[in-house]
Design a protein around this motif. Structure first.
Motif, PDB file in Angstrom:
ATOM      1  N   HIS A  52       4.861  -0.280  -5.383  1.00 57.02           N
ATOM      2  CA  HIS A  52       4.883   1.169  -5.568  1.00 57.02           C
ATOM      3  C   HIS A  52       3.919   1.678  -6.638  1.00 57.02           C
ATOM      4  O   HIS A  52       3.373   2.765  -6.493  1.00 57.02           O
ATOM      5  CB  HIS A  52       6.306   1.628  -5.883  1.00 57.02           C
ATOM      6  CG  HIS A  52       7.207   1.544  -4.707  1.00 57.02           C
ATOM      7  ND1 HIS A  52       8.043   0.477  -4.483  1.00 57.02           N
ATOM      8  CD2 HIS A  52       7.372   2.379  -3.653  1.00 57.02           C
ATOM      9  CE1 HIS A  52       8.703   0.665  -3.354  1.00 57.02           C
ATOM     10  NE2 HIS A  52       8.306   1.797  -2.825  1.00 57.02           N
ATOM     11  N   GLN A  97      -0.386   5.058  -8.604  1.00 54.09           N
ATOM     12  CA  GLN A  97       0.711   4.991  -7.639  1.00 54.09           C
ATOM     13  C   GLN A  97       0.186   4.568  -6.278  1.00 54.09           C
ATOM     14  O   GLN A  97      -0.769   5.132  -5.750  1.00 54.09           O
ATOM     15  CB  GLN A  97       1.405   6.353  -7.533  1.00 54.09           C
ATOM     16  CG  GLN A  97       2.758   6.297  -6.866  1.00 54.09           C
ATOM     17  CD  GLN A  97       3.849   6.955  -7.683  1.00 54.09           C
ATOM     18  OE1 GLN A  97       3.593   7.697  -8.608  1.00 54.09           O
ATOM     19  NE2 GLN A  97       5.093   6.679  -7.336  1.00 54.09           N
ATOM     20  N   LYS A 121       5.256   6.256  -2.809  1.00 50.08           N
ATOM     21  CA  LYS A 121       6.392   6.909  -3.444  1.00 50.08           C
ATOM     22  C   LYS A 121       7.652   6.102  -3.202  1.00 50.08           C
ATOM     23  O   LYS A 121       7.989   5.751  -2.078  1.00 50.08           O
ATOM     24  CB  LYS A 121       6.585   8.319  -2.882  1.00 50.08           C
ATOM     25  CG  LYS A 121       7.700   9.112  -3.560  1.00 50.08           C
ATOM     26  CD  LYS A 121       7.353   9.429  -5.000  1.00 50.08           C
ATOM     27  CE  LYS A 121       8.509  10.133  -5.710  1.00 50.08           C
ATOM     28  NZ  LYS A 121       9.590   9.204  -6.136  1.00 50.08           N
ATOM     29  N   ALA A 122       8.356   5.798  -4.278  1.00 56.79           N
ATOM     30  CA  ALA A 122       9.612   5.055  -4.177  1.00 56.79           C
ATOM     31  C   ALA A 122      10.741   5.983  -3.749  1.00 56.79           C
ATOM     32  O   ALA A 122      10.624   7.213  -3.807  1.00 56.79           O
ATOM     33  CB  ALA A 122       9.941   4.400  -5.512  1.00 56.79           C
ATOM     34  N   ASP A 173      11.047   5.391  -9.213  1.00 53.99           N
ATOM     35  CA  ASP A 173       9.781   5.193  -9.916  1.00 53.99           C
ATOM     36  C   ASP A 173       9.643   6.107 -11.121  1.00 53.99           C
ATOM     37  O   ASP A 173       9.312   5.662 -12.224  1.00 53.99           O
ATOM     38  CB  ASP A 173       8.596   5.364  -8.964  1.00 53.99           C
ATOM     39  CG  ASP A 173       8.661   6.631  -8.111  1.00 53.99           C
ATOM     40  OD1 ASP A 173       9.604   7.431  -8.292  1.00 53.99           O
ATOM     41  OD2 ASP A 173       7.767   6.821  -7.275  1.00 53.99           O
ATOM     42  N   GLN A 215       7.615  -3.033  -7.955  1.00 53.92           N
ATOM     43  CA  GLN A 215       8.146  -2.757  -6.619  1.00 53.92           C
ATOM     44  C   GLN A 215       9.550  -2.216  -6.759  1.00 53.92           C
ATOM     45  O   GLN A 215      10.363  -2.779  -7.478  1.00 53.92           O
ATOM     46  CB  GLN A 215       8.130  -4.040  -5.786  1.00 53.92           C
ATOM     47  CG  GLN A 215       8.095  -3.799  -4.285  1.00 53.92           C
ATOM     48  CD  GLN A 215       9.428  -4.020  -3.625  1.00 53.92           C
ATOM     49  OE1 GLN A 215      10.329  -3.209  -3.787  1.00 53.92           O
ATOM     50  NE2 GLN A 215       9.576  -5.096  -2.884  1.00 53.92           N
ATOM     51  N   CYS A 216       9.856  -1.099  -6.101  1.00 47.34           N
ATOM     52  CA  CYS A 216      11.134  -0.410  -6.299  1.00 47.34           C
ATOM     53  C   CYS A 216      12.093  -0.505  -5.115  1.00 47.34           C
ATOM     54  O   CYS A 216      13.115   0.181  -5.100  1.00 47.34           O
ATOM     55  CB  CYS A 216      10.884   1.069  -6.606  1.00 47.34           C
ATOM     56  SG  CYS A 216       9.868   1.385  -8.056  1.00 47.34           S
TER      57      CYS A 216
END
Length: 445
Positions: free
Chosen positions: A82, A96, A99-100, A105, A131-132
């Motif tokens: 992310h 970025q 978008k998480a 994020d 990474q989310c």
């Protein structure tokens, strides 16, 4: 308009940091002097960090020998990560990639910004990728043998024994506005005040769980939702129905003697809230862990339950607790004490500090600001009228620099000690499974 932190953290008392949300700054630019780096860096703490900080060494172990190259970090760019976060000269920049979900994020950005305010000038330059999503992604089977040292270093909210993801505190410590969960400091205060309102023996003598039943193994919990047959109360709460969370208050969900924790797609942020309740936590054999849960001990901090025999295993735990109320109460209190004593917000920040500091030592290159990255500062996340999200960020803003250093990082586990810990926990769980089987045999016709 200037905002200040309304919560009385242990550390900064002065309002040395204030948001510049004046009408002349509606484009939300970062202040030229942000963040300050002129504070005395010699402050040290005499306090040793909690035991779970030792897992930092384990999470970074595979890179100790050969270090981390720029190529390894940049290789993650097209692999579903992310964002890439770089700190150069005390200033954070982010590039970025995607978008998480919700605020996973932006809350992570916010937490790191507050860390930089708490310990200005103390973190070295660093470069990381985050990474989310729910599941760890750097699988060990893809980096067997000597390839392990070339595994890309990806930060994540959870890990498991089959992955190399580096575990970092999750976004919800700064609040989860989408489902009306307060930031950690005020929420923990609410739970602590609510716990004694209903003492353990007067609580409902059942196991309670509330949440989303759509994900992964949680679907099985529906089978156990019978107070009379299984001594279990299951309450469905759909993530997609925002109104369901309007009046949802975690501090008012500590009214049963037993609380269930069960993973969904992976680990859940709910584990810390459940453990804080004074109820005996029944952990349904989790596969995943976050940054502190590897130091929880079965039959000390929680009761281990078997997902392969789910309803019977939960009922056995409840029946045992109702016959051994003193011991069940002790387990509940120990789990709650772990949270209140060791999971204070200053420890969350110190864990972040030590993890990032130890990670930065492994970099074999000098971090630089990647093309397309933007500077991060508190104003970019707190000045816009975003309702509850902005409120939580304003309320969790660090007021000023710490007047002492972070706690002292304990040394790594030696292999024998680590093996002994894993063996101990495994044997305790085996004993509980043996008790369950003995009861099953005794109840056979």
């Amino acid at each position: 308009m200037l905002f200040k932190n309304n919560y009385n953290y242990k550390y900064p008392k002065k309002d040395e940091y204030q948001l510049n949300c004046t009408s002349s700054n509606m484009n939300i630019t970062c202040p030229a002097n942000y963040p300050p780096t002129t504070y005395n860096l010699n402050f040290k703490s005499n306090e040793t960090c909690p035991e779970y900080f030792r897992w930092i060494h384990e999470d970074l172990k595979i890179w100790k020998e050969n270090g981390i190259t720029r190529e390894m970090v940049e290789s993650l760019e097209d692999k579903g990560t992310h964002f890439r976060l770089v700190i150069v000269n005390g200033i954070a920049y982010v590039k970025q990639y995607g978008k998480a979900y919700q605020t996973r994020d932006t809350n992570s950005f916010w937490g790191i910004l507050q860390l930089l305010k708490l310990y200005p000038g103390r973190l070295p330059d660093l470069d990381l990728v985050f990474q989310c999503e729910d599941l760890p992604a750097i699988k060990k089977h893809d980096y067997k043998g000597t390839k392990a040292t070339f595994a890309p270093p990806q930060f994540h909210f959870c890990g498991d024994d089959s992955s190399y993801d580096i575990v970092f505190p999750d976004w919800s410590y700064w609040g989860w506005p989408e489902i009306n969960i307060k930031p950690w400091v005020p929420l923990l205060k609410d739970i602590k005040e609510a716990n004694p309102m209903k003492n353990w023996t007067s609580r409902e003598p059942y196991a309670f769980w509330k949440g989303n039943l759509h994900n992964g193994p949680r679907r099985q919990l529906n089978k156990c939702n019978s107070t009379n047959d299984w001594s279990t109360v299951i309450v469905k709460q759909d993530w997609r129905e925002k109104e369901a969370f309007r009046n949802s208050d975690l501090s008012k969900q500590c009214t049963h003697r037993y609380k269930l924790y069960m993973e969904g797609i992976s680990w859940s942020v709910s584990e810390k809230y459940i453990l804080a309740c004074d109820s005996m936590t029944i952990l349904i054999n989790p596969k995943y862990y976050d940054f502190f849960t590897r130091s929880l001990i079965p039959m000390v901090h929680y009761w281990p339950a078997n997902p392969d025999n789910l309803c019977q295993s939960i009922k056995f735990a409840v029946d045992w607790g109702n016959k051994n109320t003193h011991k069940a109460q002790e387990i509940g209190k120990a789990g709650s004490k772990f949270i209140f004593d060791q999971m204070k917000m200053e420890n969350v920040y110190d864990y972040m500090f030590h993890l990032l500091n130890e990670y930065a030592k492994l970099l074999k290159y000098r971090p630089t600001i990647p093309e397309g990255a933007i500077e991060l500062c508190s104003e970019k996340f707190s000045c816009s009228p975003m309702g509850l999200e902005a409120t939580f960020k304003q309320e969790t803003m660090v007021n000023g620099p710490s007047k002492h250093g972070p706690c002292k990082l304990p040394s790594p586990y030696d292999p024998n000690t680590l093996e002994a810990i894993i063996d101990r926990n495994s044997k305790i769980k085996q004993v509980v499974e043996m008790w369950e089987k003995e009861i099953e045999v005794a109840n056979l016709p």
